[in-house]
Enzyme design. Structure first.
Site, PDB file in Angstrom:
ATOM      1  N   HIS A   1       0.750  -1.422  -0.234  1.00 23.01           N
ATOM      2  CA  HIS A   1       0.256   0.215   0.084  1.00 23.01           C
ATOM      3  C   HIS A   1       0.927   1.370  -0.104  1.00 23.01           C
ATOM      4  CE1 HIS A   1      -3.252   2.823   1.182  1.00 23.01           C
ATOM      5  NE2 HIS A   1      -2.350   3.777   2.128  1.00 23.01           N
TER       6      HIS A   1
ATOM      7  N   GLU B   1     -10.807   2.518   2.874  1.00 21.19           N
ATOM      8  CA  GLU B   1      -9.142   1.673   3.463  1.00 21.19           C
ATOM      9  C   GLU B   1      -9.465   0.694   4.280  1.00 21.19           C
ATOM     10  OE1 GLU B   1      -5.901   5.475   2.944  1.00 21.19           O
ATOM     11  OE2 GLU B   1      -6.234   4.637   4.564  1.00 21.19           O
TER      12      GLU B   1
HETATM   13  O1  LIG Z   1       1.273  10.775   2.373  1.00 19.04           O
HETATM   14  C1  LIG Z   1       1.068   9.314   2.480  1.00 19.04           C
HETATM   15  O2  LIG Z   1       1.662   7.944   1.511  1.00 19.04           O
HETATM   16  C2  LIG Z   1      -0.325   8.798   2.200  1.00 19.04           C
HETATM   17  C3  LIG Z   1      -0.766   8.259   3.732  1.00 19.04           C
HETATM   18  C4  LIG Z   1      -2.238   8.028   3.733  1.00 19.04           C
HETATM   19  O3  LIG Z   1      -2.808   7.624   3.412  1.00 19.04           O
HETATM   20  C5  LIG Z   1      -2.420   7.523   5.956  1.00 19.04           C
HETATM   21  C6  LIG Z   1      -3.132   6.137   5.842  1.00 19.04           C
HETATM   22  O4  LIG Z   1      -4.042   6.282   6.353  1.00 19.04           O
HETATM   23  C7  LIG Z   1      -2.184   4.955   6.173  1.00 19.04           C
HETATM   24  C8  LIG Z   1      -2.870   3.479   5.858  1.00 19.04           C
HETATM   25  O5  LIG Z   1      -4.131   3.314   5.343  1.00 19.04           O
HETATM   26  O6  LIG Z   1      -2.470   3.151   5.480  1.00 19.04           O
HETATM   27 CA   LIG Z   2      -5.489   4.493   6.519  1.00 15.00          CA
END
Ligand SMILES: O=C(O)/C=C/C(=O)CC(=O)CC(=O)O
Ligand SMILES: [Ca+2]
Ligand SMILES: [Mg+2]
Length: 425
Positions: A137, A203
């Protein structure tokens, strides 16, 4: 071991091997109370305490602890109490000759059908933190937000990256949420605009509850972290990607994520998950000593939990699959997340909630968000063979997460974590 008090189908999430904790009320008894799910029933833990089922368990004033409308105090008691309670429940449910069973006037005196309960948040969640612990991810999002060369930041393989989230907007499965409005900048050459998010996403995560905490200024060791996680729920960290992409520099997620986070109501304990431990992905470089596997505890710190996300598109009554993933893909383990969180002396408290971060896997079907599945809105996601497609969530869509561990003839399951998105205010 077989439950003889009520029937439990092999595909039921709530087997006698599971026994997850939740907080419920009924139409006739509006005050929330502690329950344990078995088959299609919720056991009334206070009623069982009053019948003496937990008498003799050291350190547990059962009628008082289970008479509360939340699990914080029980979570804070730790494994030396959680384990004998689990054993007492398993004896009671399996042994038809159990003394507490003999005094029962039918199941109804200690249990209610799940169809008749309303579920509440299982704990008073003081603090909520969200990690970013899936390598797949973090790499996918990094490529989309910062480009291929800066995808995984140099710190990522050395520590579990996280951010402090917002506890006030955590809701239980079934709660409807409104599409958020905010600032976004659809055209990078133009100033930002205000309005409803047009890139609303889910998510796929799991959330874990802290058990006994630590004093401010006193870090945990990884041995202690292993013992101090109470249990796990399904979690949807709803994310407005357009708001997030514009606001996140340099302090990280803020209004793009704190408008709502949904969790499933039944907390599956670490004791129930124990048989489903699997090795976590190999960690290279080797983490610093405080994050390494402890000599006394099992080296395998991953969990084989099959996870699915489905969508019920607006106006339809059937669900279509979006994601098929597994907690075992997670690079940073739950105990590493906890020990890292407390290593600076930050005090963790019973009932605090931590999200694992989005659980993506190596194949496209295991991508845990629409951002990844549609590759930032560049392609359509087909919903089965319905002819319908999505890039992001539309108004009145329902997103539902489910998950279970598959045993030999039984399941340790999580129920569901679902929510409908209402149009923006
Ligand atoms: O800026 C980024 O790389 C992204 C951050 C996110 O989306 C934070 C998040 O909620 C992380 C996750 O759910 O794995
Ligand atoms: Ca998250
Ligand atoms: Mg959220």
């Amino acid at each position: 071991m077989k439950c003889t008090l009520v029937d439990v189908a092999p595909e039921s999430d709530f087997s006698i091997q599971n026994l997850p904790y939740g907080v419920y009320s009924t139409a006739g008894a509006a005050e929330p109370r502690v329950g344990v799910a078995i088959g299609d029933y919720a056991l009334d833990m206070c009623a069982l305490a009053q019948r003496g089922l937990f008498d003799g368990i050291d350190g547990l004033d059962a009628a008082r602890v289970f008479g509360q409308p939340r699990l914080n105090e029980f979570m804070g008691l730790g494994r030396p109490v959680w384990r004998p309670v689990r054993e007492a429940l398993q004896c009671f449910l399996s042994d038809a000759e159990h003394p507490v069973r003999k005094g029962l006037d039918g199941v109804d005196s200690v249990a209610v059908p799940l169809s008749a309960v309303r579920m509440h948040l299982p704990a008073n969640i003081g603090d909520y933190t969200d990690f970013y612990a899936s390598r797949e991810h973090a790499t996918n999002v990094g490529v989309m937000f910062r480009g291929k060369d800066n995808a995984l930041m140099p710190n990522w393989t050395h520590l579990p990256v996280g951010y402090h989230g917002r506890a006030s907007s955590i809701v239980v499965s079934g709660t409807e949420l409104r599409r958020p409005s905010g600032q976004r900048r659809p055209d990078p050459e133009q100033p930002p605009v205000f309005g409803p998010s047009v890139r609303l996403d889910y998510e796929l995560e799991m959330g874990w509850f802290v058990g006994p905490g630590n004093e401010l200024g006193t870090p945990l060791t990884i041995e202690q972290a292993e013992e101090r996680i109470f249990g796990v729920v399904l979690m949807n960290d709803w994310s407005a990607r357009d708001i997030q992409a514009w606001e996140y520099v340099p302090l990280g997620p803020f209004l793009g994520k704190n408008f709502g986070t949904t969790i499933s109501p039944w907390v599956v304990t670490m004791d129930a998950l124990e048989p489903f431990r699997v090795p976590q992905p190999a960690q290279d470089p080797e983490p610093l000593p405080y994050l390494r596997s402890p000599p006394g505890a099992p080296a395998a710190a991953g969990y084989d939990i099959q996870l699915g996300v489905d969508i019920r598109p607006s106006g339809r009554d059937e669900f279509f699959p979006l994601t098929r993933s597994n907690l075992k893909y997670m690079y940073w383990t739950l105990r590493q997340q906890l020990v890292h969180h407390a290593i600076n002396g930050c005090n963790m408290r019973p009932g605090d909630l931590c999200g694992t971060g989005t659980i993506s896997g190596p194949t496209e079907e295991a991508f845990g968000s629409m951002l990844e599945l549609s590759w930032s809105g560049k392609k359509d996601i087909a919903l089965g063979s319905s002819g319908l497609t999505r890039k992001f969530i539309q108004d009145n869509d329902v997103i539902r997460i489910t998950g279970h561990c598959q045993g030999d003839g039984f399941r340790v399951g999580f129920g569901e974590c679902a929510g409908l998105i209402l149009p923006a205010q």
